[in-house]
Structure formats: structure tokens, C-alpha cells
Write a protein that holds these residues in place. Structure first.
Motif, mmCIF file in Angstrom:
data_model
loop_
_atom_site.group_PDB
_atom_site.id
_atom_site.type_symbol
_atom_site.label_atom_id
_atom_site.label_comp_id
_atom_site.label_asym_id
_atom_site.label_seq_id
_atom_site.Cartn_x
_atom_site.Cartn_y
_atom_site.Cartn_z
ATOM 1 N N LEU A 169 1.211 -0.999 -0.276
ATOM 2 C CA LEU A 169 -0.331 0.373 -0.604
ATOM 3 C C LEU A 169 1.113 1.275 0.031
ATOM 4 C CD1 LEU A 169 -2.582 -0.844 2.131
ATOM 5 C CD2 LEU A 169 -2.684 -0.494 -0.165
ATOM 6 N N GLU A 170 2.051 1.543 0.630
ATOM 7 C CA GLU A 170 3.326 2.339 0.677
ATOM 8 C C GLU A 170 3.428 2.153 -0.851
ATOM 9 O OE1 GLU A 170 7.100 3.861 2.937
ATOM 10 O OE2 GLU A 170 6.923 1.816 2.914
ATOM 11 N N LEU A 171 3.956 1.561 -1.474
ATOM 12 C CA LEU A 171 4.218 1.238 -2.760
ATOM 13 C C LEU A 171 3.379 2.200 -3.542
ATOM 14 C CD1 LEU A 171 5.959 -1.569 -3.280
ATOM 15 C CD2 LEU A 171 6.844 0.351 -2.849
ATOM 16 N N LEU A 172 1.817 2.097 -3.413
ATOM 17 C CA LEU A 172 0.629 2.044 -4.382
ATOM 18 C C LEU A 172 0.459 3.932 -4.207
ATOM 19 C CD1 LEU A 172 -1.668 1.348 -6.130
ATOM 20 C CD2 LEU A 172 -2.561 0.722 -4.005
ATOM 21 N N PHE A 173 0.213 4.379 -2.588
ATOM 22 C CA PHE A 173 -0.392 5.536 -2.365
ATOM 23 C C PHE A 173 0.937 6.321 -2.630
ATOM 24 C CE2 PHE A 173 -3.872 3.574 0.301
ATOM 25 C CZ PHE A 173 -4.212 3.442 -1.098
ATOM 26 N N ASP A 174 2.490 5.957 -2.412
ATOM 27 C CA ASP A 174 2.998 7.140 -2.048
ATOM 28 C C ASP A 174 3.063 7.608 -4.094
ATOM 29 O OD1 ASP A 174 4.585 9.038 -1.628
ATOM 30 O OD2 ASP A 174 7.194 6.872 -0.676
ATOM 31 N N ASN A 175 2.417 8.760 -3.737
ATOM 32 C CA ASN A 175 2.783 9.243 -5.517
ATOM 33 C C ASN A 175 2.126 10.633 -5.586
ATOM 34 O OD1 ASN A 175 -0.128 8.573 -6.344
ATOM 35 N ND2 ASN A 175 0.817 6.311 -6.344
ATOM 36 N N SER A 176 2.524 11.646 -6.171
ATOM 37 C CA SER A 176 1.496 12.254 -6.583
ATOM 38 C C SER A 176 0.118 12.616 -6.476
ATOM 39 C CB SER A 176 2.212 13.741 -7.567
ATOM 40 O OG SER A 176 2.067 12.695 -9.133
ATOM 41 N N VAL A 177 -0.782 11.463 -7.759
ATOM 42 C CA VAL A 177 -1.665 11.409 -7.860
ATOM 43 C C VAL A 177 -2.591 10.863 -6.848
ATOM 44 C CG1 VAL A 177 -3.606 9.551 -9.207
ATOM 45 C CG2 VAL A 177 -0.793 10.306 -9.749
ATOM 46 N N ALA A 178 -2.424 10.002 -6.080
ATOM 47 C CA ALA A 178 -2.365 9.964 -4.787
ATOM 48 C C ALA A 178 -2.943 10.575 -3.496
ATOM 49 C CB ALA A 178 -1.818 8.232 -4.686
ATOM 50 N N PRO B 262 -13.531 13.888 0.231
ATOM 51 C CA PRO B 262 -13.748 14.330 1.463
ATOM 52 C C PRO B 262 -13.551 12.248 2.541
ATOM 53 C CG PRO B 262 -15.582 15.003 0.106
ATOM 54 C CD PRO B 262 -14.924 13.824 -0.911
ATOM 55 N N GLY B 263 -12.866 12.897 3.691
ATOM 56 C CA GLY B 263 -13.160 11.492 3.851
ATOM 57 C C GLY B 263 -11.661 10.763 3.815
ATOM 58 N N MET B 264 -10.764 10.875 2.341
ATOM 59 C CA MET B 264 -9.484 10.515 2.084
ATOM 60 C C MET B 264 -8.520 11.010 3.175
ATOM 61 S SD MET B 264 -10.787 7.374 0.342
ATOM 62 C CE MET B 264 -12.143 7.684 1.265
ATOM 63 N N MET B 265 -8.143 11.574 3.466
ATOM 64 C CA MET B 265 -6.674 12.091 3.865
ATOM 65 C C MET B 265 -6.522 11.494 4.463
ATOM 66 S SD MET B 265 -5.794 16.075 5.714
ATOM 67 C CE MET B 265 -6.823 16.608 4.166
ATOM 68 N N ALA B 266 -7.254 10.494 5.826
ATOM 69 C CA ALA B 266 -6.191 9.314 6.728
ATOM 70 C C ALA B 266 -6.090 7.782 5.347
ATOM 71 C CB ALA B 266 -6.976 9.181 7.851
ATOM 72 N N LEU B 267 -7.227 7.616 5.275
ATOM 73 C CA LEU B 267 -7.287 6.662 4.392
ATOM 74 C C LEU B 267 -6.273 6.118 2.901
ATOM 75 C CD1 LEU B 267 -10.813 5.810 4.833
ATOM 76 C CD2 LEU B 267 -9.848 5.195 6.794
ATOM 77 N N LEU B 268 -6.065 7.230 1.896
ATOM 78 C CA LEU B 268 -5.141 6.754 1.094
ATOM 79 C C LEU B 268 -3.876 7.432 1.273
ATOM 80 C CD1 LEU B 268 -7.187 8.537 -1.894
ATOM 81 C CD2 LEU B 268 -6.800 6.367 -0.793
ATOM 82 N N ALA B 269 -3.753 7.920 3.311
ATOM 83 C CA ALA B 269 -2.111 7.905 3.229
ATOM 84 C C ALA B 269 -1.433 7.023 3.098
ATOM 85 C CB ALA B 269 -2.020 8.808 4.718
ATOM 86 N N PRO B 270 -0.225 7.092 2.052
ATOM 87 C CA PRO B 270 0.857 6.135 2.529
ATOM 88 C C PRO B 270 1.706 4.962 3.808
ATOM 89 C CG PRO B 270 1.397 7.671 1.056
ATOM 90 C CD PRO B 270 0.930 8.108 2.038
ATOM 91 N N PRO B 271 0.746 3.848 4.214
ATOM 92 C CA PRO B 271 1.652 3.243 4.878
ATOM 93 C C PRO B 271 2.808 3.926 5.767
ATOM 94 C CG PRO B 271 0.154 1.904 3.787
ATOM 95 C CD PRO B 271 0.728 3.089 3.091
ATOM 96 N N ILE B 272 3.461 3.617 6.686
ATOM 97 C CA ILE B 272 4.592 3.862 6.823
ATOM 98 C C ILE B 272 5.566 3.010 7.269
ATOM 99 C CG2 ILE B 272 4.519 5.364 8.671
ATOM 100 C CD1 ILE B 272 7.130 7.024 7.851
ATOM 101 N N SER B 273 7.147 2.413 7.846
ATOM 102 C CA SER B 273 7.266 1.852 8.997
ATOM 103 C C SER B 273 7.862 1.622 9.531
ATOM 104 C CB SER B 273 8.948 0.944 8.268
ATOM 105 O OG SER B 273 9.510 -0.059 9.079
ATOM 106 N N VAL B 274 6.777 1.550 10.713
ATOM 107 C CA VAL B 274 7.361 0.948 12.434
ATOM 108 C C VAL B 274 8.757 1.722 12.531
ATOM 109 C CG1 VAL B 274 7.118 -1.212 12.860
ATOM 110 C CG2 VAL B 274 6.452 0.568 14.761
#
Length: 282
Positions: A207-216, A224-236
Motif C-alpha cells: 500500500l505504501e508503494l501504491l499510495f506514495d505518488n502525486s496522483v494519490a 471527502p474523508g480520504m486524507m487518512a485512508l489514502l495516506a501511504p503507510p510507513i514502516s514502524v
């Protein structure tokens, strides 16, 4: 253009820091060893910060509601069993402390989440400030525009704690908020047996690879409501690394805290700011 110049200046500062480092990381850790109190040091993120701090040669006090787990026998680690609301359990550990980090957070009813995520962290922040602790790092949560009814107590509690930290520790790099997105890594599940973990990286890394781009990123801020849901995950582990670097006052981390290129708010590090520091941190 301004962002480009800022990024270039920050890169130069970081490069200078790297050049000044000695070839021996052990010598570096010994020279700058700190005493760090970590609230919630037995949890998912906190345990990583504890381990990285010990590996770097720091003295650590881990404040937890649970008993000390087996295998935690490092002489530089003090395991303090206590309640975050009962300062008598741990306030003495703040004496001579160089930094405090709070990883405290919980889910439940709105009232419960407000109490733990908000009141509990605010109490720790104020006690640390009263004890003269010069730096406090708070692990918050990603920016969001979800409907108010969704985990309201969780987000509101975290934001109240953020506000108190920024009010109490206003100097650049003194009170720092980390706002990570979904953190992936192996999460241990003691209820399922010793050594049993949930490999969140199997979901989080793709998901990090999928969402970490300018389009996402554009969709994340526009829908609406996507700011957290589409944020790229990050390694703990990346989040733990940055929390520790901020706590010890690493120069490159302080440079970002003073002028974050993504959150644009002093002492508030967004998910992208955290990833940026982690990628450039030795």
C-alpha cells in the motif's frame, strides 16, 4: 520553487552532518548518550524505540502498565511498571532526563479514548515540563478529514495532547509531534502465544508503494474523508528511528522540525516529513 530551495538547503545541512560523523557509530553513541523516558515503551512502537535507543548507547526508562517481559535484561534499561495518571509511579525517573517520548494510545469508547489519548498524554507532558525535561516527543496520528462520529475520541484526544505539547514546549525542536499514518511491521500478539506476530508489512508495504505518488496525494486531499485512508503507510521502524533522532536532538532532525517541508507547521512532522527524515538518517 521555494520548496525546491528549502529541500536543497536541508539536503546540504544533512550532508554536512554526515561528513562530520565519525566512522565509529559506537563512539558517536557513547559521546552523546542520553537518558530517555519512554511512556508506553512496551508497545508496538515504543518497544522499537527502546531497542534502538539501547543499541545507540542511551539510558532508557520504560514506563508501562504491564510487567517487565522476559529477556529485557539490559542494565541500561529500567522497566517502570506504573499508571500514566499516577505520577508517583514514575515522576522520579524524570530527574536528569534529557528527553521524554510518549507512545501512549488506546481504542475503546469515546470517553475512554479521550481520557487515555488526551488526558493521559497531557498529564505526562505537564509532569515532564515541571521536572525540567528539555524535550518531549509525542506520537500522534495522521491528519484526517473523517466524519466526526468515526473514532472521535481517539482523534480529538490526540489533537488535545498535541495542542498542549505545542503550548508547553513552543521552542523549535523542544516539543515535537509525529503524525504517522498506518505503521507496518510485525506486531506481536501475546494472547496467541509467545513469539506469535502479525506481519502487517504484507499489507502495509504494497500500500505504501501504491499510495506514495502525486496522483494519490491529490486524491487524498481532494476527496471527502480520504486524507487518512489514502495516506501511504510507513514502516514502524522508520517512525521509531525518527522519534529517537528528534529526542536526542540530532541536527538534521532539528532542521526539519524548525521548518517542516510538508506539514508547514513548526514542530509538527507529517507522515511525509517522517519518511523524509528516515530516508536521510544514518
Amino acid at each position: 520553487y521555494h520548496s525546491f530551495i528549502l529541500s536543497m538547503n536541508l539536503t546540504r545541512k544533512i550532508a554536512t552532518c554526515k561528513i562530520m560523523q565519525t566512522s565509529s557509530s559506537r563512539a558517536l553513541s557513547t559521546q552523546f548518550h542520553k537518558k530517555i523516558v519512554i511512556f508506553g515503551g512496551g508497545g508496538y512502537v515504543g518497544s522499537r524505540i527502546v531497542r534502538q535507543a539501547l543499541d545507540a548507547g542511551h539510558m532508557v526508562v520504560s514506563v508501562n502498565r504491564s510487567k517487565k517481559p522476559q529477556g529485557q535484561d539490559d542494565p541500561r534499561l529500567t522497566w517502570r511498571e506504573g499508571d500514566i495518571f499516577k505520577e508517583e509511579d514514575w515522576v522520579a525517573d524524570l530527574e536528569g532526563c534529557d528527553a521524554a517520548i510518549s507512545c501512549v494510545g488506546a481504542f475503546g469508547s469515546n470517553e475512554f479514548m479521550q481520557r487515555i489519548n488526551g488526558d493521559g498524554n497531557i498529564h505526562a507532558i505537564n509532569q515532564a515540563h515541571n521536572a525540567g525535561v528539555p524535550r518531549f516527543v509525542f506520537l500522534s496520528t495522521v491528519e484526517n478529514n473523517l466524519p466526526d462520529f468515526f473514532l472521535r475520541g481517539y482523534f480529538e484526544g490526540k489533537r488535545r495532547a498535541e495542542q498542549e505539547l505545542l503550548r508547553t514546549y513552543p521552542e523549535p525542536g523542544a516539543g515535537v509531534v509525529l503524525r504517522p499514518s498506518f505503521m507496518y511491521g510485525t506486531r506481536m500478539i501475546p494472547q496467541l502465544g509467545e513469539g506469535v506476530g502479525l506481519p502487517l508489512g504484507l499489507l502495509g508495504r504494497p500500500l505504501e508503494l501504491l499510495f506514495d505518488n502525486s496522483v494519490a496525494s491529490k486524491a487524498r486531499h481532494a476527496l471527502p474523508g480520504m486524507m487518512a485512508l489514502l495516506a501511504p503507510p510507513i514502516s514502524v521502524d522508520s517512525v521509531a528511528k525518527v522519534a529517537l533522532r528528534v529526542a536526542v536532538g540530532a541536527e538534521y532532525a532539528m532542521a526539519v522540525c524548525a521548518n517542516p517541508p510538508n506539514s508547514h507547521t513548526k514542530n509538527v512532522l507529517s507522515r511525509d516529513d517522517i519518511a523524509h527524515i528516515a530516508s536521510l538518517t544514518p
